[in-house]
Enzyme design. Sequence first.
Site, short mmCIF file in Angstrom:
data_model
loop_
_atom_site.label_atom_id
_atom_site.label_comp_id
_atom_site.label_asym_id
_atom_site.label_seq_id
_atom_site.Cartn_x
_atom_site.Cartn_y
_atom_site.Cartn_z
N TYR A 260 34.30 15.15 177.30
CA TYR A 260 35.59 15.12 177.84
C TYR A 260 35.74 16.54 178.64
CZ TYR A 260 40.80 16.18 177.17
OH TYR A 260 42.02 16.29 177.72
N SER B 264 50.05 15.48 164.99
CA SER B 264 50.38 13.97 164.56
C SER B 264 49.77 13.72 163.24
CB SER B 264 49.96 12.86 165.52
OG SER B 264 48.78 13.16 165.86
N GLN C 78 41.55 28.86 163.26
CA GLN C 78 41.43 28.62 164.73
C GLN C 78 42.69 28.69 165.07
OE1 GLN C 78 40.53 26.49 162.36
NE2 GLN C 78 40.69 24.36 162.96
N THR C 79 42.95 29.00 166.34
CA THR C 79 44.39 28.96 166.88
C THR C 79 44.59 28.10 168.15
OG1 THR C 79 44.07 30.59 168.70
CG2 THR C 79 44.79 31.58 166.47
N ARG C 80 45.84 27.51 168.47
CA ARG C 80 46.23 26.55 169.48
C ARG C 80 47.57 27.08 169.84
NH1 ARG C 80 41.53 25.54 168.82
NH2 ARG C 80 40.59 23.43 169.06
N ARG D 174 44.98 13.85 166.53
CA ARG D 174 45.19 15.28 166.74
C ARG D 174 45.98 15.86 165.78
NH1 ARG D 174 46.69 14.52 173.39
NH2 ARG D 174 47.05 12.33 172.61
N VAL D 175 45.90 17.35 165.83
CA VAL D 175 46.35 18.13 164.80
C VAL D 175 47.90 17.81 164.37
CG1 VAL D 175 46.85 20.26 165.92
CG2 VAL D 175 46.41 20.23 163.52
P1 NAD Z 1 46.65 9.36 175.52
O1 NAD Z 1 45.35 9.21 175.05
O2 NAD Z 1 47.74 9.29 174.88
O3 NAD Z 1 46.76 8.82 177.12
C1 NAD Z 1 45.71 8.56 177.86
C2 NAD Z 1 46.16 7.24 178.57
O4 NAD Z 1 44.96 6.77 179.43
C3 NAD Z 1 46.06 6.08 177.47
O5 NAD Z 1 47.18 5.21 178.01
C4 NAD Z 1 44.83 5.17 177.79
O6 NAD Z 1 44.83 4.11 177.51
C5 NAD Z 1 44.53 5.47 179.18
N1 NAD Z 1 43.12 5.31 179.68
C6 NAD Z 1 42.10 5.88 179.14
N2 NAD Z 1 40.93 5.33 179.72
C7 NAD Z 1 41.32 4.53 180.52
C8 NAD Z 1 40.97 4.03 181.96
N3 NAD Z 1 39.36 3.94 181.84
N4 NAD Z 1 41.34 3.17 182.85
C9 NAD Z 1 42.86 3.12 182.26
N5 NAD Z 1 43.58 3.67 181.43
C10 NAD Z 1 42.77 4.44 180.77
O7 NAD Z 1 46.48 10.97 175.94
P2 NAD Z 1 47.74 12.08 176.60
O8 NAD Z 1 47.89 13.05 175.46
O9 NAD Z 1 48.96 11.32 177.09
O10 NAD Z 1 47.19 12.64 177.87
C11 NAD Z 1 47.25 12.23 179.00
C12 NAD Z 1 46.39 13.15 180.05
O11 NAD Z 1 46.72 14.58 179.90
C13 NAD Z 1 44.80 13.04 180.01
O12 NAD Z 1 44.21 13.03 180.96
C14 NAD Z 1 44.43 14.06 179.13
O13 NAD Z 1 43.10 14.58 179.12
C15 NAD Z 1 45.71 15.07 179.54
N6 NAD Z 1 45.72 16.17 178.68
C16 NAD Z 1 46.48 16.02 177.61
C17 NAD Z 1 46.81 17.14 176.92
C18 NAD Z 1 47.64 16.78 175.52
O14 NAD Z 1 47.70 17.95 174.61
N7 NAD Z 1 48.37 15.87 175.42
C19 NAD Z 1 45.95 18.30 176.85
C20 NAD Z 1 45.17 18.46 178.03
C21 NAD Z 1 45.00 17.39 178.99
N1 UDP Z 2 42.51 19.97 163.19
C1 UDP Z 2 42.83 20.14 161.90
N2 UDP Z 2 43.06 19.22 161.12
C2 UDP Z 2 43.18 17.74 161.74
C3 UDP Z 2 43.13 17.71 163.03
C4 UDP Z 2 42.64 18.93 163.68
O1 UDP Z 2 42.59 21.23 161.20
O2 UDP Z 2 43.62 16.77 161.02
C5 UDP Z 2 42.29 21.24 163.89
C6 UDP Z 2 41.14 20.85 164.99
O3 UDP Z 2 39.83 21.34 164.33
C7 UDP Z 2 41.34 21.99 166.01
C8 UDP Z 2 42.74 22.00 166.01
O4 UDP Z 2 43.20 21.46 164.83
O5 UDP Z 2 40.87 23.18 165.67
C9 UDP Z 2 43.50 21.22 166.97
O6 UDP Z 2 42.83 19.89 167.09
P1 UDP Z 2 43.17 18.81 168.18
O7 UDP Z 2 42.32 17.62 167.81
O8 UDP Z 2 44.72 18.63 167.91
O9 UDP Z 2 43.06 19.26 169.62
P2 UDP Z 2 41.75 20.22 170.45
O10 UDP Z 2 40.93 20.54 169.37
O11 UDP Z 2 41.30 19.24 171.34
O12 UDP Z 2 42.77 21.45 170.83
#
Ligand code: NAD
Ligand code: UDP
Length: 323
Positions: free
Chosen positions: A158, A202, A222-224, A199-200
Amino acid sequence: MTKWFFCGIVSFMDKKTILVTGGAGFLGSHLCKTLLEHGNRVICMDNFFTGRERNIAPLKDYRDFEVLVHDVTLPYSFYVDEIFNLACPASPPHYQRDPISTYKTSVLGAINALELADKWNAKVFQASTSEVYGDALVHPQTEDYWGNVNPHGIRSCYDEGKRGAETLFFDYHREHGTRIKVVRIFNTYGPNMNPEDGRVVSNFIMQALNGEDITIYGDGSQTRSFCYCDDLIRGWLLLMNSGDEITGPVNMGNPGEFTMLELAEKVLKLTGSKSKLVYRPLPGDDPKQRRPDITLAGKLFGWKPEIDLEEGLKRTIEYFKQR
Ligand code: NAD
Ligand code: UDP
């Protein structure tokens, strides 16, 4: 202005044709809805790897909404005015499920979007990520920081895929003058997240609502920084509608910074849940500290988030309850 759209050969007057890759996902579905509300014609391209039919079902009432089931790693060609390139699973368990496909989606997906943008002189937006900073050694993270990324760990498919996509966006811009917009998104949450997403936010909400243990990975220190989806989408449109000289990369996220223990406490309070905290091993390469510096987005197009974590969590909890 009359434009031809080659996915059927139909002509459309006076509206923008906008491709949203990954449009059936969490953020993509919010973006498609907003673009339709603004009177655009929207093509949602998705292979439904993590996207869900239910996210886009309400949009099918719009005459100008079209869904193309297609994998972005494979070429495609039709007329567009703008492209939002979002396709890529964003949740660690999902992007690690098929890491080779994740990497290909980022890199080949970027090339296909850029080629199409070049063909029509369209603007192209890249959903990049705070993951390009890796386990950051600079805090808060500013756009000029180059990051601290493991190139061959479990998150690399990723992180490095997104870094490769940024490289391509800036090379197309330098070589071809492609009209690019690159945003680095920090953790964003809200309605339309898949409850099984992993993800954390949900996870914690579903666990709290179901009375299950709340899984804290590591010691929870850890922080976010968590941004509510509506704030983010508003920022994306400001960026996309800014002048061509504004290419990014630009950070977008909410600068409030919380430990995972603090997040768990908030979710427990807002749901009134009696769930207990349990501790699980920290996944590999999990970044320790993450907070965006959003000064640049403020300076360039006056963006800052307005919805704080408590308000955003209330709205998200309501969505998950209604399911
Ligand atoms: P998500 O997983 O809900 O959505 C991603 C979508 O892309 C899905 O509908 C999936 O089916 C589609 N997809 C994946 N691979 C594909 C492929 N090869 N061809 C066509 N469709 C494909 O994720 P999201 O949270 O909605 O994220 C959307 C974008 O934002 C992503 O690029 C993600 O990397 C970026 N992003 C999101 C976050 C966040 O916190 N939500 C943070 C950083 C970056
Ligand atoms: N995390 C957690 N419990 C969970 C899911 C995630 O403590 O059930 C932690 C994870 O290790 C990370 C943070 O929450 O430190 C955010 O995780 P997430 O997968 O949402 O996003 P990312 O790590 O990509 O920022």
